[in-house]
Design a protein around this motif. Structure first.
Motif, PDB file in Angstrom:
ATOM      1  N   ASP A 111       0.936  -0.945   0.182  1.00  0.00           N
ATOM      2  CA  ASP A 111       0.218   0.191   0.201  1.00  0.00           C
ATOM      3  C   ASP A 111       0.477   1.576  -0.238  1.00  0.00           C
ATOM      4  O   ASP A 111       0.158   2.680  -0.298  1.00  0.00           O
ATOM      5  N   MET A 112       2.092   1.293   0.932  1.00  0.00           N
ATOM      6  CA  MET A 112       2.767   2.068   0.842  1.00  0.00           C
ATOM      7  C   MET A 112       3.126   2.193  -1.116  1.00  0.00           C
ATOM      8  O   MET A 112       3.062   4.064  -1.034  1.00  0.00           O
ATOM      9  N   ALA A 113       4.032   1.541  -1.799  1.00  0.00           N
ATOM     10  CA  ALA A 113       4.386   1.585  -2.928  1.00  0.00           C
ATOM     11  C   ALA A 113       2.977   2.225  -3.416  1.00  0.00           C
ATOM     12  O   ALA A 113       3.496   3.357  -5.013  1.00  0.00           O
ATOM     13  N   ARG A 114       1.769   1.955  -3.478  1.00  0.00           N
ATOM     14  CA  ARG A 114       0.741   2.450  -4.530  1.00  0.00           C
ATOM     15  C   ARG A 114       0.194   3.459  -4.563  1.00  0.00           C
ATOM     16  O   ARG A 114       0.263   4.812  -4.973  1.00  0.00           O
ATOM     17  N   CYS A 115       0.536   4.694  -2.677  1.00  0.00           N
ATOM     18  CA  CYS A 115       0.601   5.922  -2.425  1.00  0.00           C
ATOM     19  C   CYS A 115       1.721   6.502  -3.386  1.00  0.00           C
ATOM     20  O   CYS A 115       1.029   7.691  -3.674  1.00  0.00           O
ATOM     21  N   GLU A 116       3.053   5.945  -3.318  1.00  0.00           N
ATOM     22  CA  GLU A 116       3.784   6.863  -3.906  1.00  0.00           C
ATOM     23  C   GLU A 116       3.526   6.077  -5.362  1.00  0.00           C
ATOM     24  O   GLU A 116       3.891   7.898  -6.260  1.00  0.00           O
ATOM     25  N   TRP A 117       3.137   5.693  -5.604  1.00  0.00           N
ATOM     26  CA  TRP A 117       3.017   5.122  -7.445  1.00  0.00           C
ATOM     27  C   TRP A 117       2.225   6.807  -7.553  1.00  0.00           C
ATOM     28  O   TRP A 117       2.543   6.873  -8.968  1.00  0.00           O
ATOM     29  N   ALA A 118       1.032   7.009  -6.882  1.00  0.00           N
ATOM     30  CA  ALA A 118      -0.287   7.659  -7.206  1.00  0.00           C
ATOM     31  C   ALA A 118       0.755   9.203  -7.053  1.00  0.00           C
ATOM     32  O   ALA A 118      -0.331   9.791  -8.303  1.00  0.00           O
TER      33      ALA A 118
END
Length: 521
Positions: A378-385
């Motif tokens: 979820d950290m990765a999804r947040c950063e990708w956004a």
């Protein structure tokens, strides 16, 4: 070029690449035939193909005939000059046929001396054609292809490779036509001939009186693959058809040659590049790539490793730009290892590296070495956004003045779109708080418990993308608007969660961060 087609060529100049004529038909400088050739050579490259020198005639070679050929060559200035590997006379008795040569060392010596003499007289390279035969001598010491290869090596002459003759001799003598391709040097082939043949009960007869047979077309493809693009002639000497048929045969030859050449270029490039690509992804496949390059194998291996290092560095640098918080959490060394593992599973599929890394969250979810950190995906999804918000398109945004102009009824029924940079985030982990705590100059506090619901929206109000934290009610309101609900619907969704929902405060926050865009209605 045959006499029945003179008029069509003179009047219409059909589109062909070049023309070949039998030298002996044009030895005279006057007359209709010479006139036609003089006209056509202004528009077409001409090849002179001899049938009367008899270069292998041990006691019947005519010096005067050679001088007439030389005079014709000077007059016509052809692009190619060729003759046959044969004999045709004994003393002054001419048999006017292309008779088979003994394939012996004595015959090779004789023919080599003749070819040297002819080339010196012509002042140019001569092409020698393999011939179709119905007999082979008992004393033959080599194949015809071996004879021609040796002749070319000794004299520098070229070879006119008649594909139909190879096929005819394969049938008549049991000689493997393909074997000639392995014997003849690539650079000695100056021309191909294609023709039809006559099938009889006993032998194939090279009568040049029909369309090219399918088996000969197949051999032609193989010859092109071995020797590359070579000037190709369609021969048709008996029962000469309408010109359209010959042009159609030439068209087929041209299309086959173009197809083979295109496939060869593509195939060789694909093979070389695929082998190097494989070596960059997996050093165990390097042995397949090393022979492609010049130099010592160990040195080549070391320099392939440099490219492999470049690839890994590109993966790491690109992912670090998109996922700086994750890199800070795991450290540069571990992040580099993550990047290498990710790159091998998910190689870049776009020339735009800003698109690279979209699957990182899914990769982390399945990567066993980060299983103790379940919030990483979820950290990765947040950063990708946040990363993609930086590259989102521009759009006119909703401001407070526009909202103030709405009547109460308009306000209730108003619909809005999200700015292209905005993406809603809802997660059971405190990844938005963690992202904020890693920003330069922040006053945000690192979360003490990661198992905590977080809501946010990516924003880019002043060209810098960021995360805007949201309450659960604020998220519900924006989620309703995103699903094409009215502002009234959004307010109801927020109030269902928080009876004290501050609409004015949230609207001020959304407009100042350029979250909403007027709907196109």
């Amino acid at each position: 070029m045959r006499a029945p087609h003179y008029r069509e060529f003179l009047e219409h100049r059909p589109k062909v690449d070049w023309l070949e004529v039998h030298t002996e038909n044009y030895l005279e400088s006057g007359g209709w035939d010479a006139h036609v050739l003089d006209q056509l050579r202004q528009d077409y490259p001409i090849s002179l193909h001899g049938v009367g020198l008899g270069i292998g005639s041990a006691a019947g070679f005519s010096e005067s005939h050679l001088q007439r050929v030389c005079a014709t060559v000077r007059r016509i200035d052809p692009v190619l000059v060729s003759e046959h590997l044969c004999w045709g006379a004994v003393q002054d008795r001419h048999l006017n046929d292309l008779l088979p040569m003994p394939l012996t060392s004595d015959a090779l010596l004789l023919v080599s001396e003749r070819v040297d003499r002819i080339q010196q007289a012509l002042g140019r390279r001569l092409l020698i054609e393999n011939v179709s035969t119905y007999l082979r001598f008992r004393d033959d010491a080599m194949s015809e292809a071996e004879f021609l290869a040796a002749l070319s090596s000794r004299t520098g002459c070229g070879v006119l490779l008649d594909i139909n003759n190879l096929y005819v001799n394969q049938h008549n003598h049991g000689e493997a036509a393909m074997a000639a391709f392995d014997v003849l040097p690539r650079d000695c082939i100056g021309e191909f001939h294609l023709a039809g043949h006559l099938v009889t009960a006993d032998v194939l007869i090279d009568n040049h009186g029909d369309r090219v047979a399918p088996a000969v077309w197949s051999l032609y493809r193989e010859a092109l693959q071995r020797f590359g693009p070579v000037p190709t002639l369609i021969e048709w000497d008996t029962d000469i058809p309408a010109l359209e048929i010959l042009l159609d045969e030439a068209r087929q030859a041209r299309e086959i040659a173009a197809t083979v050449q295109a496939l060869q270029h593509a195939g060789s490039l694909v093979t070389a590049q695929s082998r190097m690509s494989a070596a960059l992804f997996d050093a165990r496949t390097e042995a397949d790539a090393v022979p492609l390059f010049k130099g010592d194998a160990q040195q080549v291996s070391q320099r392939i490793a440099l490219y492999r290092g470049n690839l890994s560095a590109t993966w790491s640098k690109t992912l670090a730009a998109a996922y700086p918080v994750l890199q800070a959490l795991v450290g540069e060394e571990f992040f580099d290892a993550l990047a290498r593992a990710y790159g091998k599973q998910h190689p870049s599929s776009d020339g735009d590296l800003n698109q690279y890394g979209a699957d990182f969250a899914g990769f982390l979810a399945d990567f066993p070495h980060v299983a103790d950190f379940p919030y990483f995906p979820d950290m990765a999804r947040c950063e990708w956004a946040v990363h993609r918000a930086h590259y989102a398109g521009a759009s006119a945004t909703l401001d407070a003045t526009s909202l103030a102009a709405f009547t109460p009824e308009q306000f209730e029924q108003a619909r809005f779109r999200f700015h292209p940079a905005c993406c809603l985030i809802a997660t059971p982990w405190a990844v938005a708080d963690l992202w904020l705590a890693h920003q330069p100059g922040t006053t945000a506090i690192f979360p003490t418990d990661m198992a905590m619901d977080n809501f946010a929206v990516t924003v880019r109000p002043h060209w810098r993308s960021a995360l805007l934290p949201l309450s659960r009610a604020g998220h519900a309101a924006l989620d309703t608007l995103q699903r094409d609900g009215t502002l009234g619907d959004a307010i109801d969704a927020a109030l269902a969660i928080d009876a004290g929902f501050d609409l004015a405060g949230h609207l001020q926050q959304w407009t100042s961060h350029a979250v909403l865009v007027p709907a196109n209605r």
